[in-house]
Design a protein around this motif. Structure first.
Motif, short mmCIF file in Angstrom:
data_model
loop_
_atom_site.label_atom_id
_atom_site.label_comp_id
_atom_site.label_asym_id
_atom_site.label_seq_id
_atom_site.Cartn_x
_atom_site.Cartn_y
_atom_site.Cartn_z
N THR A 69 0.94 -1.29 -0.15
CA THR A 69 0.22 0.15 0.08
C THR A 69 1.29 1.47 -0.01
N PRO A 70 1.52 1.78 -1.17
CA PRO A 70 2.16 2.51 -1.09
C PRO A 70 1.33 3.36 -0.31
N PHE A 71 2.46 4.71 -0.29
CA PHE A 71 1.85 5.81 0.08
C PHE A 71 2.94 7.00 -0.72
N SER A 72 1.61 7.99 -1.72
CA SER A 72 2.87 9.23 -2.14
C SER A 72 1.51 10.24 -1.60
N GLY A 73 2.24 11.48 -1.81
CA GLY A 73 1.97 12.52 -1.13
C GLY A 73 2.03 13.54 0.55
N LEU A 74 1.20 13.79 0.89
CA LEU A 74 2.00 14.14 1.99
C LEU A 74 1.79 13.47 2.83
N LEU A 75 2.50 13.75 4.14
CA LEU A 75 2.56 12.94 5.42
C LEU A 75 2.54 13.32 6.74
N TYR A 76 2.21 13.54 7.53
CA TYR A 76 1.64 14.90 7.98
C TYR A 76 2.37 13.85 9.77
N ALA A 77 3.53 13.79 10.38
CA ALA A 77 4.16 13.27 11.56
C ALA A 77 3.49 14.43 12.18
N GLY A 78 2.70 14.09 13.44
CA GLY A 78 2.28 14.20 14.70
C GLY A 78 3.54 14.39 15.57
N LEU A 79 4.43 15.52 16.53
CA LEU A 79 5.25 14.34 17.15
C LEU A 79 5.86 15.38 18.60
N ALA A 80 5.07 14.06 20.01
CA ALA A 80 6.06 15.42 20.83
C ALA A 80 7.72 14.43 21.22
N LEU A 81 8.69 16.00 21.12
CA LEU A 81 9.68 15.27 21.77
C LEU A 81 9.39 15.46 23.31
N THR A 82 9.61 14.21 23.79
CA THR A 82 9.52 13.49 25.31
C THR A 82 10.83 13.58 25.94
N SER A 83 10.64 13.49 27.74
CA SER A 83 12.42 12.89 27.72
C SER A 83 12.69 12.00 27.67
N ARG A 84 11.80 11.22 27.34
CA ARG A 84 12.47 9.97 26.38
C ARG A 84 12.68 10.04 25.36
N GLY A 85 12.78 10.74 24.17
CA GLY A 85 12.79 11.10 22.74
C GLY A 85 11.24 10.98 22.26
N THR A 86 12.03 11.04 20.64
CA THR A 86 10.70 12.05 19.87
C THR A 86 9.72 10.74 19.63
N ARG A 87 8.59 11.12 20.29
CA ARG A 87 7.94 9.97 19.99
C ARG A 87 6.18 10.59 18.48
N VAL A 88 5.82 9.14 17.88
CA VAL A 88 4.43 9.79 17.17
C VAL A 88 3.89 10.02 17.81
N ILE A 89 3.14 11.31 17.65
CA ILE A 89 2.24 10.91 18.68
C ILE A 89 0.42 10.96 17.57
N GLU A 90 0.40 10.84 16.42
CA GLU A 90 -0.49 10.68 15.30
C GLU A 90 0.14 10.62 14.24
N PHE A 91 -0.13 10.53 12.52
CA PHE A 91 -0.23 10.45 11.30
C PHE A 91 -1.51 10.83 11.00
N ASN A 92 -0.55 12.56 9.89
CA ASN A 92 -2.14 12.47 8.99
C ASN A 92 -1.17 12.05 7.38
N ALA A 93 -2.76 11.62 6.71
CA ALA A 93 -2.19 11.70 5.26
C ALA A 93 -2.18 12.52 4.27
N ARG A 94 -2.54 13.96 5.09
CA ARG A 94 -2.87 15.72 4.34
C ARG A 94 -2.15 16.95 4.64
N PHE A 95 -2.07 17.78 4.30
CA PHE A 95 -1.25 18.86 4.71
C PHE A 95 -1.75 19.04 5.61
N GLY A 96 -1.81 19.80 7.37
CA GLY A 96 -2.22 20.32 7.84
C GLY A 96 -2.73 21.33 8.25
N ASP A 97 -3.55 21.80 8.86
CA ASP A 97 -4.37 22.96 9.15
C ASP A 97 -4.17 23.24 10.36
N PRO A 98 -3.66 24.46 11.15
CA PRO A 98 -3.60 25.16 9.88
C PRO A 98 -1.44 25.53 9.60
#
Ligand code: AMP
Ligand code: GLY
Length: 413
Positions: free
Chosen positions: A252-281
């Motif tokens: 299921t190849p992904f082409s387009g915009l991959l949006y990584a919502g990240l938290a920079l935690t005390s234990r390192g970078t973690r993904v909070i969520e992915f979106n499959a499109r440009f984020g707004d705002p």
């Protein structure tokens, strides 16, 4: 190049604004668009969830590229219908868009790709939910499994509230709480090559000081002067590229915009969520800083030739956007009110991107949604961009309209 953009929010207005400034774009269309988009593109009515209708419109317009903006048409497979009609499309297939459409699917992909994220359980019964809540303890994080326009997530110290949200959804993901600042990092990909954009920060809560309910986003800024050096490269290597590779290997190849919502935690970078499109705002500020003409980049992603592009060029300065939402947003937004002062914003060095607006009977602009518009400005640094954006906001009047006054405040200091 004739380009058709699908959608009608501030993100699509930002995309259309950038595309309208690209000399390679000879015709720009948007469907369904909104009152602001109509100033930079030819707008057409369409049911944006109807792939056959979108493909027929693209064929009729002779589109060389279709850009699908929002998640709902992506998850509904609109890109697939356009691609099947032989027209290049920027936006993932319906199957790949499940990365956003199902939190459980996203967790599974992350597990397969070894991408760092919060530990989580998928729960379908009250007993399972209660057990998961107690396994992690407070603060509790409960996410509706399906699409919820940024409003399906409850983060609370109140166990009863957390459990009630779980019970109100068919299927939820309950996960460990991630502390630390959030970063949104977008990447453009053709399914193989991954091109990260510049990081931005979004303000999810409705009220100043990060109080109030979660929203679709009340403002954003870029760059992030406080972000650790090397963050983009780290996220490219540990999150973006492994996720794109995993999806390709799954067929299921992904082409387009991959949006990584990240938290920079005390234990390192973690993904909070992915979106499959440009984020707004966030898109409003990221595109405000992009110097490379946009259409060729989106077309290269659609055609699988991103590896041949020159590196993207960026403005060294900053951009800030402030969302004006209607009274009652996010719970019960009131609509149909006139918006005044729109024409006075540009004189302040800012510009308006419309989200929930519609043209009234006398050509006036009326509020037509929760997030009504966003005022965006670029500047030499965040302090200047912020100053200009808020000067623009001050010119706009909308009955009951609300906005945060602290977008980019801490970062600018
Ligand atoms: P999402 O729809 O997954 O982006 O979640 C919306 C917002 O809820 C995020 O931007 C965070 O502010 C918050 N949130 C989501 N997951 C977590 C988590 N595991 N820990 C802390 N906050 C979270
Ligand atoms: N800014 C949050 C989102 O686009 O989902």
């Amino acid at each position: 190049m004739k380009v058709l953009v699908i959608g009608g929010g501030a993100r699509e207005h930002a995309l259309c604004r950038s595309l309208s400034q690209d000399p390679a774009v000879t015709e720009l269309h948007c469907a369904p668009g909104n009152a602001g988009i109509a100033q930079v593109a030819t707008v057409h009515p369409v049911d944006q969830l109807d792939g056959a209708a979108v493909a027929a419109l693209a064929r009729r317009l002779g589109s060389d590229l279709v850009v699908v903006g929002p998640e709902a048409p992506l998850v509904a497979g609109v890109s697939d219908a356009v691609r099947a009609a032989g027209i290049p499309v920027f936006g993932p297939s319906g199957e790949a868009a499940q990365l956003e459409g199902s939190k459980a699917f996203a967790k599974d992909v992350m597990a397969g790709a070894g991408v760092p994220t919060a530990r989580s359980y998928v729960c379908t019964t009250e007993a399972e939910a209660a057990e998961a809540l107690d396994a992690f303890g407070a603060p509790y994080v409960v996410k509706d499994d399906g699409l919820a326009a940024g409003k399906g997530v409850v983060v609370t110290a109140d166990r009863a509230e957390a459990l009630a949200h779980a019970v109100s959804c068919d299927r939820v993901v309950i996960e460990e709480y991630l502390d630390g600042p959030e970063v949104s990092l977008f990447a453009i990909t053709d399914g193989v090559t991954v091109l990260p954009l510049v990081p931005a920060q979004d303000f999810k809560r409705a009220l100043d000081g990060d109080q109030g309910p979660n929203t679709g986003g009340m403002g954003a800024y870029s760059p992030l002067p406080w972000a650790p050096e090397g963050l983009v490269q780290e996220v490219l290597e540990t999150v973006l590229q492994p996720t794109v590779d995993e999806l390709r290997h799954r067929g299921t190849p992904f082409s387009g915009l991959l949006y990584a919502g990240l938290a920079l935690t005390s234990r390192g970078t973690r993904v909070i969520e992915f979106n499959a499109r440009f984020g707004d705002p966030e898109t409003q500020v990221v595109l405000a800083r992009l110097r490379t003409p946009l259409a060729g980049v989106l077309l290269a992603a659609a055609e699988g030739t991103l590896d041949t592009l020159e590196p993207l060029r960026w403005d060294e300065g900053a951009a800030v956007t402030v969302v004006i939402a209607s009274e009652g947003y996010p719970a019960a937004p009131r609509t149909g009110d006139p918006i005044d002062g729109l024409d006075a914003v540009e004189a302040e060095g800012a510009y308006v991107l419309h989200a929930g607006t519609a043209a009234g009977p006398a050509g006036e602009v009326l509020s037509a949604g929760g997030r009504v518009l966003s005022v965006t400005a670029a500047g030499a640094d965040l302090a200047e961009a912020r100053e200009l954006a808020y000067r623009g906001v001050a010119r706009i009047s909308l009955k009951g309209g609300q906005h945060r006054t602290d977008i980019a405040l801490k970062a600018a200091q």
